[in-house]
Design an enzyme around this catalytic site. Structure first.
Site, PDB file in Angstrom:
ATOM      1  N   ASP A 146       0.809  -1.226   0.000  1.00 41.98           N
ATOM      2  CA  ASP A 146       0.000   0.000   0.000  1.00 41.98           C
ATOM      3  C   ASP A 146       0.841   1.274   0.000  1.00 41.98           C
ATOM      4  O   ASP A 146       0.468   2.286   0.592  1.00 41.98           O
ATOM      5  CB  ASP A 146      -0.962   0.014   1.216  1.00 41.98           C
ATOM      6  CG  ASP A 146      -1.870  -1.190   1.209  1.00 41.98           C
ATOM      7  OD1 ASP A 146      -2.255  -1.638   0.115  1.00 41.98           O
ATOM      8  OD2 ASP A 146      -2.195  -1.690   2.304  1.00 41.98           O
TER       9      ASP A 146
ATOM     10  N   ALA B 204       1.417   3.140  -2.535  1.00 44.36           N
ATOM     11  CA  ALA B 204       0.974   3.986  -3.668  1.00 44.36           C
ATOM     12  C   ALA B 204       1.648   3.544  -4.972  1.00 44.36           C
ATOM     13  O   ALA B 204       1.914   4.366  -5.861  1.00 44.36           O
ATOM     14  CB  ALA B 204       1.195   5.471  -3.426  1.00 44.36           C
ATOM     15  N   LYS B 205       1.870   2.229  -5.079  1.00 41.66           N
ATOM     16  CA  LYS B 205       2.444   1.683  -6.321  1.00 41.66           C
ATOM     17  C   LYS B 205       1.517   1.965  -7.504  1.00 41.66           C
ATOM     18  O   LYS B 205       1.962   2.266  -8.603  1.00 41.66           O
ATOM     19  CB  LYS B 205       2.644   0.162  -6.183  1.00 41.66           C
ATOM     20  CG  LYS B 205       3.611  -0.227  -5.082  1.00 41.66           C
ATOM     21  CD  LYS B 205       3.679  -1.728  -4.898  1.00 41.66           C
ATOM     22  CE  LYS B 205       2.426  -2.375  -4.371  1.00 41.66           C
ATOM     23  NZ  LYS B 205       2.030  -1.966  -2.998  1.00 41.66           N
TER      24      LYS B 205
ATOM     25  N   ASN C 193      -5.254 -10.207  -3.864  1.00 42.17           N
ATOM     26  CA  ASN C 193      -4.935  -9.651  -2.537  1.00 42.17           C
ATOM     27  C   ASN C 193      -4.471  -8.203  -2.671  1.00 42.17           C
ATOM     28  O   ASN C 193      -4.486  -7.443  -1.706  1.00 42.17           O
ATOM     29  CB  ASN C 193      -3.866 -10.493  -1.806  1.00 42.17           C
ATOM     30  CG  ASN C 193      -2.659 -10.812  -2.662  1.00 42.17           C
ATOM     31  OD1 ASN C 193      -2.653 -10.577  -3.874  1.00 42.17           O
ATOM     32  ND2 ASN C 193      -1.633 -11.375  -2.055  1.00 42.17           N
TER      33      ASN C 193
ATOM     34  N   GLY D 159      -4.523  -4.242  -3.851  1.00 43.05           N
ATOM     35  CA  GLY D 159      -5.521  -3.192  -4.072  1.00 43.05           C
ATOM     36  C   GLY D 159      -4.769  -1.933  -4.448  1.00 43.05           C
ATOM     37  O   GLY D 159      -4.111  -1.328  -3.598  1.00 43.05           O
ATOM     38  N   HIS D 160      -4.784  -1.592  -5.708  1.00 41.91           N
ATOM     39  CA  HIS D 160      -4.009  -0.450  -6.199  1.00 41.91           C
ATOM     40  C   HIS D 160      -4.965   0.659  -6.631  1.00 41.91           C
ATOM     41  O   HIS D 160      -5.849   0.442  -7.463  1.00 41.91           O
ATOM     42  CB  HIS D 160      -3.116  -0.867  -7.375  1.00 41.91           C
ATOM     43  CG  HIS D 160      -2.078  -1.874  -6.987  1.00 41.91           C
ATOM     44  ND1 HIS D 160      -1.172  -2.416  -7.863  1.00 41.91           N
ATOM     45  CD2 HIS D 160      -1.799  -2.429  -5.788  1.00 41.91           C
ATOM     46  CE1 HIS D 160      -0.386  -3.260  -7.216  1.00 41.91           C
ATOM     47  NE2 HIS D 160      -0.753  -3.289  -5.962  1.00 41.91           N
TER      48      HIS D 160
ATOM     49  N   GLN E 218       1.927  -6.029  -3.328  1.00 42.09           N
ATOM     50  CA  GLN E 218       2.409  -6.146  -1.949  1.00 42.09           C
ATOM     51  C   GLN E 218       3.695  -5.315  -1.794  1.00 42.09           C
ATOM     52  O   GLN E 218       3.835  -4.324  -2.478  1.00 42.09           O
ATOM     53  CB  GLN E 218       2.627  -7.619  -1.544  1.00 42.09           C
ATOM     54  CG  GLN E 218       1.329  -8.406  -1.412  1.00 42.09           C
ATOM     55  CD  GLN E 218       0.735  -8.871  -2.740  1.00 42.09           C
ATOM     56  OE1 GLN E 218       1.403  -9.530  -3.522  1.00 42.09           O
ATOM     57  NE2 GLN E 218      -0.510  -8.543  -2.996  1.00 42.09           N
TER      58      GLN E 218
ATOM     59  N   ARG F 168      -9.980  -3.258   6.182  1.00 44.09           N
ATOM     60  CA  ARG F 168      -9.458  -3.282   7.554  1.00 44.09           C
ATOM     61  C   ARG F 168      -8.658  -2.013   7.836  1.00 44.09           C
ATOM     62  O   ARG F 168      -7.958  -1.507   6.938  1.00 44.09           O
ATOM     63  CB  ARG F 168      -8.502  -4.476   7.740  1.00 44.09           C
ATOM     64  CG  ARG F 168      -9.181  -5.815   7.753  1.00 44.09           C
ATOM     65  CD  ARG F 168      -8.175  -6.946   7.872  1.00 44.09           C
ATOM     66  NE  ARG F 168      -7.350  -7.093   6.686  1.00 44.09           N
ATOM     67  CZ  ARG F 168      -6.353  -7.967   6.561  1.00 44.09           C
ATOM     68  NH1 ARG F 168      -6.039  -8.759   7.573  1.00 44.09           N
ATOM     69  NH2 ARG F 168      -5.662  -8.056   5.438  1.00 44.09           N
TER      70      ARG F 168
HETATM   71  P1  GDP Z   1      -0.792   0.426  -3.555  1.00 39.91           P
HETATM   72  O1  GDP Z   1      -1.372  -0.853  -3.103  1.00 39.91           O
HETATM   73  O2  GDP Z   1       0.681   0.503  -3.300  1.00 39.91           O
HETATM   74  O3  GDP Z   1      -1.114   0.786  -4.969  1.00 39.91           O
HETATM   75  O4  GDP Z   1      -1.437   1.573  -2.636  1.00 39.91           O
HETATM   76  P2  GDP Z   1      -2.992   1.695  -2.244  1.00 39.91           P
HETATM   77  O5  GDP Z   1      -3.746   2.184  -3.429  1.00 39.91           O
HETATM   78  O6  GDP Z   1      -3.472   0.472  -1.579  1.00 39.91           O
HETATM   79  O7  GDP Z   1      -2.921   2.772  -1.108  1.00 39.91           O
HETATM   80  C1  GDP Z   1      -2.436   4.069  -1.333  1.00 39.91           C
HETATM   81  C2  GDP Z   1      -3.581   5.051  -1.011  1.00 39.91           C
HETATM   82  O8  GDP Z   1      -3.064   6.360  -0.908  1.00 39.91           O
HETATM   83  C3  GDP Z   1      -4.633   5.145  -2.100  1.00 39.91           C
HETATM   84  O9  GDP Z   1      -5.876   5.426  -1.517  1.00 39.91           O
HETATM   85  C4  GDP Z   1      -4.163   6.317  -2.964  1.00 39.91           C
HETATM   86  O10 GDP Z   1      -5.219   6.955  -3.672  1.00 39.91           O
HETATM   87  C5  GDP Z   1      -3.624   7.210  -1.892  1.00 39.91           C
HETATM   88  N1  GDP Z   1      -2.504   8.056  -2.292  1.00 39.91           N
HETATM   89  C6  GDP Z   1      -1.535   7.824  -3.208  1.00 39.91           C
HETATM   90  N2  GDP Z   1      -0.598   8.804  -3.155  1.00 39.91           N
HETATM   91  C7  GDP Z   1      -1.008   9.665  -2.205  1.00 39.91           C
HETATM   92  C8  GDP Z   1      -0.453  10.861  -1.656  1.00 39.91           C
HETATM   93  O11 GDP Z   1       0.614  11.303  -2.021  1.00 39.91           O
HETATM   94  N3  GDP Z   1      -1.159  11.467  -0.652  1.00 39.91           N
HETATM   95  C9  GDP Z   1      -2.342  10.983  -0.206  1.00 39.91           C
HETATM   96  N4  GDP Z   1      -2.953  11.659   0.785  1.00 39.91           N
HETATM   97  N5  GDP Z   1      -2.880   9.845  -0.671  1.00 39.91           N
HETATM   98  C10 GDP Z   1      -2.207   9.203  -1.652  1.00 39.91           C
HETATM   99  P1  IMO Z   2      -0.916  -4.114  -2.317  1.00 37.74           P
HETATM  100  O1  IMO Z   2      -0.484  -4.635  -3.664  1.00 37.74           O
HETATM  101  C1  IMO Z   2      -0.896  -4.606   2.008  1.00 37.74           C
HETATM  102  C2  IMO Z   2      -0.893  -8.707   3.518  1.00 37.74           C
HETATM  103  C3  IMO Z   2      -2.129  -9.188   4.255  1.00 37.74           C
HETATM  104  C4  IMO Z   2      -1.491 -10.149   5.237  1.00 37.74           C
HETATM  105  C5  IMO Z   2      -0.365 -10.781   4.409  1.00 37.74           C
HETATM  106  C6  IMO Z   2      -0.739 -12.128   3.784  1.00 37.74           C
HETATM  107  O2  IMO Z   2      -2.203  -3.400  -2.328  1.00 37.74           O
HETATM  108  O3  IMO Z   2       0.195  -3.361  -1.661  1.00 37.74           O
HETATM  109  P2  IMO Z   2      -2.270 -12.807   1.736  1.00 37.74           P
HETATM  110  O4  IMO Z   2      -3.742 -12.627   1.529  1.00 37.74           O
HETATM  111  O5  IMO Z   2      -1.438 -12.186   0.677  1.00 37.74           O
HETATM  112  O6  IMO Z   2      -1.883 -14.227   2.014  1.00 37.74           O
HETATM  113  O7  IMO Z   2      -1.985 -12.017   3.107  1.00 37.74           O
HETATM  114  O8  IMO Z   2      -0.078  -9.850   3.376  1.00 37.74           O
HETATM  115  N1  IMO Z   2      -1.151  -8.176   2.172  1.00 37.74           N
HETATM  116  C7  IMO Z   2      -1.099  -6.867   1.863  1.00 37.74           C
HETATM  117  N2  IMO Z   2      -0.898  -5.792   2.634  1.00 37.74           N
HETATM  118  N3  IMO Z   2      -1.028  -4.459   0.668  1.00 37.74           N
HETATM  119  C8  IMO Z   2      -1.202  -5.530  -0.126  1.00 37.74           C
HETATM  120  O9  IMO Z   2      -1.209  -5.449  -1.467  1.00 37.74           O
HETATM  121  C9  IMO Z   2      -1.290  -6.804   0.463  1.00 37.74           C
HETATM  122  N4  IMO Z   2      -1.482  -8.058  -0.016  1.00 37.74           N
HETATM  123  C10 IMO Z   2      -1.379  -8.876   1.033  1.00 37.74           C
HETATM  124  O10 IMO Z   2      -2.792  -8.132   4.901  1.00 37.74           O
HETATM  125  O11 IMO Z   2      -0.888  -9.440   6.282  1.00 37.74           O
HETATM  126 MG    MG Z   3      -2.874  -1.531  -1.801  1.00 40.99          MG
END
Ligand code: GDP
Ligand code: IMO
Ligand code: MG
Length: 445
Positions: A29, A31-32, A54, A56-57, A242, A321
């Protein structure tokens, strides 16, 4: 818009960047999704090569928010092909739910996706087994996303009960595999939970075969296809899911995911050789988050952590969560950066830290009386680690509209420079908001 990344662009101009990768440096998470989206316009193909739904981008542009889970982020760009490579685990029902969401949102994207015939299929028993195993661990649950990721990878490595996409799309082969596997799985599920669900082989075959019919035109030997694309000068962008600290071999085992989610997984998961990757970009949040169980030395289980959670809207994209929040752990992030061999770092969500009088970054651990900057291999040692912090002045200004590094408050500039120093990698980009435009390209060094 252009995204910056000056060094990447200049390499593009000279035609020397066949492939770029984006890797998370923490526990996911980071911000990939945003970074991959920014880079997509400089590439022709975006590839997911590990993990599954698993992930969520999140991507935001033109006032809309897109949440990608199994689909590569490149699916949002009509010019680009997206690939699910052999290392991905695919739940075909989820794949089509996600594609249908895209299509009803106006993204007619089905013909832009290729799925490897070597990728493995997540089946209903994988979710059920995972739920039962997690329940049996009680307070020591891994805290997985319950998507059947780990149990599918286990069957892949075990081989006896694995089903690949190539099997799924041959109806007879698939039906025979399901009929062979279901009785074994039922015995296992009954042993884990006698009151649990009964698997229905016919129903599984029917449901999955509908998905298989729709999937067939997208299925390809993506390894050969990607290698040919490289030969033809196509530009590849690898989207890590991840983060490095969740890597099955190099992460905080057993509190990890079941794939190689550091840079190490790129080559085995995609089939594209290591030397084709010209540029590895690591993404690190300006602080640290973690979802699920496992040690987290800089965690703030207090009002400060709650403040970060609220400001950063730190709730899981996949499971909803609350994410655990804490100060930036530069020991862990530096480890992630070294392990994944990244050339540069994107510091994301810097805006979330606005308004704190003082900020802290962990620069070393004290473990059983010894001070170290090395990330321990054993979870027990990480759990015993006492972080030693650098204290930095905070800033009060809202920085979400700033687009030039020198316009950031001095304290914010200092924070970014400290991240570079403590992680040992140059910062190439700073993200100050979720939108594409809320991005600062660092001045040329
Ligand atoms: P990923 O799994 O690495 O792609 O990251 P996620 O999308 O799960 O989580 C990143 C969250 O931060 C998302 O809700 C994005 O929209 C948000 N986000 C990304 N860059 C920024 C930032 O620079 N500032 C803020 N406030 N939110 C950001
Ligand atoms: P992105 O790509 C954050 C975590 C789960 C758990 C562990 C194992 O959005 O960054 P799994 O279901 O993969 O067997 O769970 O890994 N986890 C993540 N945490 N971002 C993710 O993906 C994740 N994918 C799995 O919360 O701790
Ligand atoms: Mg994510």
């Amino acid at each position: 818009m252009t995204c910056g990344f000056p060094s990447v662009q200049s390499s593009f101009a000279s035609g020397t960047v066949p492939a770029t990768s984006v890797i998370g440096l923490q526990w996911g998470d980071e911000a990939k999704g945003k970074v991959v989206d920014l880079l997509t316009e400089h590439h022709d193909i975006v590839i997911r090569y590990q993990g599954g739904n698993n992930a969520g981008h999140t991507v935001r542009f033109d006032g809309r928010t897109y949440k990608l889970s199994l689909l590569p982020t490149g699916i949002l760009n009509a010019r680009v092909k997206s690939v699910l490579a052999p290392g991905v685990v695919v739940n075909p029902l989820v794949l089509f739910q996600e594609l249908d969401r895209m299509i009803s949102g106006g993204q007619d994207c089905e013909d832009r996706l290729l799925v490897s015939d070597r990728a493995h299929v997540i089946c209903p028993w994988h979710m059920l087994e995972e739920a039962a195993f997690e329940k049996s661990r009680g307070g020591e649950a891994i805290g997985t996303t319950m998507r059947g990721i780990g149990t599918c990878y286990r069957d892949k490595v075990g081989r006896f009960h694995a089903i690949r996409i190539a099997d799924l799309v041959q109806r007879d082969v698939f039906a025979a595999r399901v009929r062979e596997i279901v009785p074994v799985k039922q015995k296992l599920l009954d042993a884990l939970d006698p009151e649990g669900t009964r698997l229905n082989a016919d129903q599984i075959i029917d449901e999955y075969s509908v998905a298989a019919d729709r999937l067939r035109p997208m299925v390809a030997d993506t390894t050969a296809w990607l290698l040919d694309a490289l030969d033809r000068g196509k530009r590849l962008l690898f989207e890590g899911a991840q983060g490095s600290l969740l890597d099955i071999d190099h992460g905080t085992f057993p509190y990890v995911t079941s794939s190689s989610s550091s840079g190490c997984g790129l080559h085995s998961g995609s089939g594209v050789p290591a030397r084709a990757i010209e540029k590895m970009i690591g993404v690190a949040k300006a602080y640290t988050t973690r979802v699920g169980g496992g040690p987290f030395p800089t965690e703030l289980p207090d009002a400060t952590g709650e403040r970060i959670r609220r400001a950063g809207n730190e709730y899981g994209t996949v499971t909803g969560r609350p994410r655990r929040c804490g100060w930036l752990d530069a020991v862990a992030t530096r480890y992630g950066a070294r392990l994944s061999g990244v050339d540069s770092i994107v510091v994301s969500l810097l805006d979330v830290l606005s308004g704190f009088d003082e900020l802290q970054i962990c620069e070393a651990y004290e473990i059983n009386g010894t001070t170290t900057r090395d990330f321990p291999s054993r979870c027990q040692d990480l759990a015993a680690a006492r972080p030693s912090f650098v204290r930095l002045p905070g800033w009060t200004e809202d920085i979400t509209g700033i687009t030039q590094f020198h316009d950031l408050p001095e304290a914010a500039q200092n924070y970014v420079r400290t991240v570079a120093r403590l992680t040992g990698r140059p910062v190439e980009l700073v993200s100050v908001g979720p939108d594409r435009g809320q991005t600062i390209v660092m001045p040329e060094r």
